[in-house]
Write a protein that holds these residues in place. Structure first.
Motif, short mmCIF file in Angstrom:
data_model
loop_
_atom_site.label_atom_id
_atom_site.label_comp_id
_atom_site.label_asym_id
_atom_site.label_seq_id
_atom_site.Cartn_x
_atom_site.Cartn_y
_atom_site.Cartn_z
N VAL A 281 -37.11 77.93 13.10
CA VAL A 281 -38.46 77.60 13.54
C VAL A 281 -38.47 77.25 15.02
O VAL A 281 -39.35 77.69 15.79
CB VAL A 281 -39.02 76.44 12.69
CG1 VAL A 281 -40.30 75.88 13.33
CG2 VAL A 281 -39.30 76.93 11.27
N PHE A 282 -37.50 76.45 15.45
CA PHE A 282 -37.44 76.04 16.86
C PHE A 282 -37.27 77.25 17.77
O PHE A 282 -37.96 77.39 18.78
CB PHE A 282 -36.29 75.06 17.05
CG PHE A 282 -36.14 74.55 18.44
CD1 PHE A 282 -36.96 73.53 18.91
CD2 PHE A 282 -35.19 75.09 19.30
CE1 PHE A 282 -36.82 73.06 20.21
CE2 PHE A 282 -35.05 74.63 20.59
CZ PHE A 282 -35.86 73.61 21.05
N VAL A 283 -36.34 78.14 17.42
CA VAL A 283 -36.09 79.32 18.25
C VAL A 283 -37.31 80.22 18.30
O VAL A 283 -37.70 80.72 19.38
CB VAL A 283 -34.86 80.08 17.71
CG1 VAL A 283 -34.70 81.42 18.44
CG2 VAL A 283 -33.61 79.24 17.88
N LEU A 284 -37.95 80.46 17.15
CA LEU A 284 -39.12 81.33 17.12
C LEU A 284 -40.27 80.74 17.93
O LEU A 284 -40.96 81.45 18.69
CB LEU A 284 -39.55 81.57 15.68
CG LEU A 284 -38.61 82.41 14.79
CD1 LEU A 284 -39.17 82.50 13.38
CD2 LEU A 284 -38.40 83.79 15.38
N ALA A 285 -40.52 79.43 17.74
CA ALA A 285 -41.67 78.81 18.40
C ALA A 285 -41.48 78.71 19.90
O ALA A 285 -42.44 78.83 20.66
CB ALA A 285 -41.91 77.42 17.80
N LEU B 83 -49.98 87.23 11.70
CA LEU B 83 -50.59 86.26 12.61
C LEU B 83 -49.98 86.36 14.01
O LEU B 83 -50.66 86.14 15.02
CB LEU B 83 -50.42 84.85 12.06
CG LEU B 83 -51.25 84.52 10.81
CD1 LEU B 83 -50.90 83.14 10.29
CD2 LEU B 83 -52.75 84.61 11.12
N THR B 84 -48.69 86.69 14.05
CA THR B 84 -48.06 86.90 15.36
C THR B 84 -48.71 88.07 16.08
O THR B 84 -48.92 88.03 17.32
CB THR B 84 -46.56 87.18 15.17
OG1 THR B 84 -45.97 86.07 14.50
CG2 THR B 84 -45.87 87.39 16.49
N ALA B 85 -49.05 89.12 15.32
CA ALA B 85 -49.75 90.25 15.94
C ALA B 85 -51.11 89.83 16.46
O ALA B 85 -51.56 90.28 17.52
CB ALA B 85 -49.89 91.38 14.91
N VAL B 86 -51.78 88.95 15.72
CA VAL B 86 -53.08 88.45 16.18
C VAL B 86 -52.90 87.67 17.49
O VAL B 86 -53.69 87.82 18.44
CB VAL B 86 -53.73 87.57 15.10
CG1 VAL B 86 -54.99 86.89 15.63
CG2 VAL B 86 -54.04 88.41 13.87
N LEU C 246 -51.47 77.18 18.07
CA LEU C 246 -51.46 78.12 16.95
C LEU C 246 -50.05 78.63 16.68
O LEU C 246 -49.62 78.75 15.53
CB LEU C 246 -52.39 79.30 17.25
CG LEU C 246 -52.54 80.35 16.14
CD1 LEU C 246 -53.07 79.69 14.88
CD2 LEU C 246 -53.46 81.49 16.59
N ARG C 247 -49.29 78.93 17.74
CA ARG C 247 -47.92 79.39 17.59
C ARG C 247 -47.06 78.35 16.89
O ARG C 247 -46.30 78.67 15.97
CB ARG C 247 -47.36 79.71 18.98
CG ARG C 247 -45.90 80.06 18.97
CD ARG C 247 -45.45 80.54 20.33
NE ARG C 247 -45.69 79.54 21.36
CZ ARG C 247 -45.40 79.72 22.64
NH1 ARG C 247 -44.90 80.86 23.05
NH2 ARG C 247 -45.62 78.77 23.52
N LEU D 58 -41.97 83.94 19.80
CA LEU D 58 -43.36 84.28 19.52
C LEU D 58 -44.16 84.42 20.81
O LEU D 58 -43.88 83.78 21.82
CB LEU D 58 -43.98 83.21 18.63
CG LEU D 58 -43.41 83.13 17.21
CD1 LEU D 58 -44.18 82.12 16.40
CD2 LEU D 58 -43.44 84.48 16.52
N PRO D 59 -45.19 85.28 20.78
CA PRO D 59 -46.00 85.48 21.98
C PRO D 59 -46.83 84.24 22.30
O PRO D 59 -47.14 83.44 21.43
CB PRO D 59 -46.89 86.67 21.60
CG PRO D 59 -46.97 86.61 20.11
CD PRO D 59 -45.63 86.11 19.66
N GLY D 60 -47.18 84.12 23.55
CA GLY D 60 -47.97 82.99 23.99
C GLY D 60 -47.53 82.55 25.36
O GLY D 60 -46.57 83.10 25.93
#
Length: 519
Positions: A55-59, A223-226, A155-156, A63-65
């Motif tokens: 979760v930490f690595v992805l966030a 949701l990542t695509a959104v 959101l991310r 993930l986009p943002g």
């Protein structure tokens, strides 16, 4: 409490709970409790550490943002590690206290009552709910903190933490259920799971773990695509990297939960399959531990009930056979020929000499012991020659050769048994003498009696003749007399051991009998 190794039932000892990690069935309560607690702690910490790191690595990096700015450094390097350590400590203490309280009956080394059964089977769900609460609190805490410091990233953070928590808790539930199998088996040792379903059924479990392992990660990917659509400055290269990383995470999570879920289903089914193989090899004295609270637990319990029924049927058959003979039991179970039929058979009658004087001159216990020794020799020789001990009549024995099972040389078998029996009684029972009469002829063999109680017997002139010949045998040196009818019907190899004697008319018969004596 599970049966110990001294139990008359054979418990499948090779991985009885599906894994060597869970130990044998007969491990001590203290060792069981230590083993289970170590597994619970290891699985809980391991799954949550892995889940938190992913979760930490992805966030933070995948993930986009907008890039994580300095304003979120507090969250990344202080708040996240602090909450993670806090959650691990609280979860470990909370889970350990709950597990100790629910499974306290195991340490007391006693069977579980119904309330404790239910609490034990619900323990994996309750332990998992502790983790769910801590993950939800973490999701809310980090979402609010991110909202205050960098609103565009909330959101991310929310999506990543929520999805990661669901997958982590689902994996933790399956591993917790796995670790608690030995304790669940002790809780269910006295039968099937209670009628009220104590765990989600197979259908509900399959749908749930599909949702946790596939639907939720895929939803996170969508949701990542959104988010990528909202963040218009996401490059094609970064979007490709995001899709590859998230696709890998989705595949791994789905594979892991599917594998763990499949193992939870396969383990009880495999235990039943292995036990069926043992029964197929002729070993009925088998029992498997019931460690599943779903329909699979009912399957395991049903197998144990089936095995117990087979053992009971075999025991009844064995006891029944000791009274009427195994051949009679076999014929009664496989055919309808016991209703009564004429057939050629040989009859051997053995009667002790002076049994009244023996009973009057000896203590009762000594008389019983003498009779048992006498009967043991008779039964041994009759069985050795494929005969059937039809009945014990006080101090006499009636044996039949050729009924209910046909013999190729019934007369020869009876004559051979008579000769061997006379020699053995003279050697092994010198304090008593018995007369042995052997003859052959057509008898009626079948069941007599009432529907409430049957007896298999043979009726006919040869039975009466054999009894009269045994009386004559008491007055001879060899104590065995046969009729020439039996000798004539015997195979030459046995007939050669006999010679013809005088012709007499025995009491109760209208025709005379040519006697035969052993050489």
């Amino acid at each position: 409490m599970m049966p110990e190794s001294s139990s008359p039932e054979v418990v499948l000892q090779r991985r009885p709970f599906g894994s060597w990690l869970l130990g044998p069935v007969d491990q001590s309560p203290r060792m069981l409790r230590i083993r289970v607690q170590l597994l619970l702690t290891f699985f809980s910490i391991g799954t949550n550490v892995i889940g938190a790191v992913v979760v930490f690595v992805l966030a933070v990096w995948v993930l986009p943002g907008p890039p994580v700015g300095d304003e979120l450094s507090l969250v990344r390097w202080i708040a996240f590690p602090s909450y993670f350590l806090f959650a691990l400590l609280v979860g470990a203490v909370w889970s350990t206290r709950l597990a100790l309280r629910v499974t306290n009956w195991v340490l007391q080394d006693r069977p579980a009552i119904r309330k404790e059964q239910i609490a034990t089977l619900q323990l994996p769900l309750r332990l998992t709910m502790i983790e769910v609460v801590l993950w939800l609190l973490g999701t809310i805490f980090f979402s609010l903190l991110t909202l205050a410091l960098q609103p565009e990233s909330v959101l991310r953070v929310m999506v990543t933490t929520f999805d990661g928590g669901i997958v982590t808790c689902a994996a933790s539930y399956l591993l917790t259920e796995f670790a608690l199998r030995p304790i669940a088996a002790r809780a269910l040792a006295d039968g099937a799971p209670p009628r009220r379903l104590l765990a989600a059924g197979l259908k509900a479990r399959t749908v749930f773990f599909w949702a946790a392992g596939s639907a939720v990660p895929v939803l996170g990917l969508m949701l990542t695509a959104v988010i990528a659509l909202i963040e218009k400055d996401v490059s094609a290269t970064r979007l490709s990297v995001i899709i590859l990383v998230l696709g890998t995470v989705v595949l791994v999570c789905g594979w892991l939960l599917t594998l763990l879920s499949a193992k939870s289903v396969v383990a009880p089914v495999r235990s039943v399959r292995n036990a069926l193989a043992v029964i197929g090899d002729g070993e009925l004295n088998v029992r498997i531990p019931v460690f599943d609270g779903t329909e699979l637990g009912s399957l395991q319990s049903g197998f144990n009930q089936m095995a117990a029924g087979l053992r009971e049927r075999e025991r009844i058959r064995d006891v029944f056979g000791r009274y009427v003979g195994p051949d009679v039991v076999r014929e009664a179970l496989t055919s309808d020929s016991l209703g009564g039929e004429e057939r050629f058979a040989a009859v051997l009658f053995v009667d002790l000499v002076g049994s009244t004087e023996l009973a009057a001159g000896r203590p009762p216990a000594e008389v019983v012991q003498l009779l048992n020794r006498f009967f043991a020799v008779v039964v041994d020789e009759v069985d050795r020659n494929d005969g059937f001990v039809n009945k014990f009549a006080g101090d006499a024995v009636l044996a039949v050769f050729g009924a209910p099972t046909e013999l190729p040389d019934a007369a020869g078998s009876a004559l051979r048994a008579g000769r061997a029996l006379a020699e053995r009684l003279a050697e092994e029972l010198p304090e008593a003498t018995a007369g042995i009469g052997v003859t052959a002829g057509t008898v009626v063999a079948g069941t007599v009696g009432d529907v409430r109680r049957y007896e298999y017997t043979v009726i006919g002139d040869p039975v009466n003749e054999a009894a009269r010949l045994s009386d004559l045998a008491k007055q001879t040196d060899r104590h065995v007399v046969a009729s020439m009818t039996a000798v004539d019907e015997a195979a030459p190899s046995e007939a050669a051991h006999w010679h013809a004697g005088e012709e007499i008319t025995v009491r109760g018969r209208p025709t005379s009998t040519r006697l035969a004596h052993p050489n």
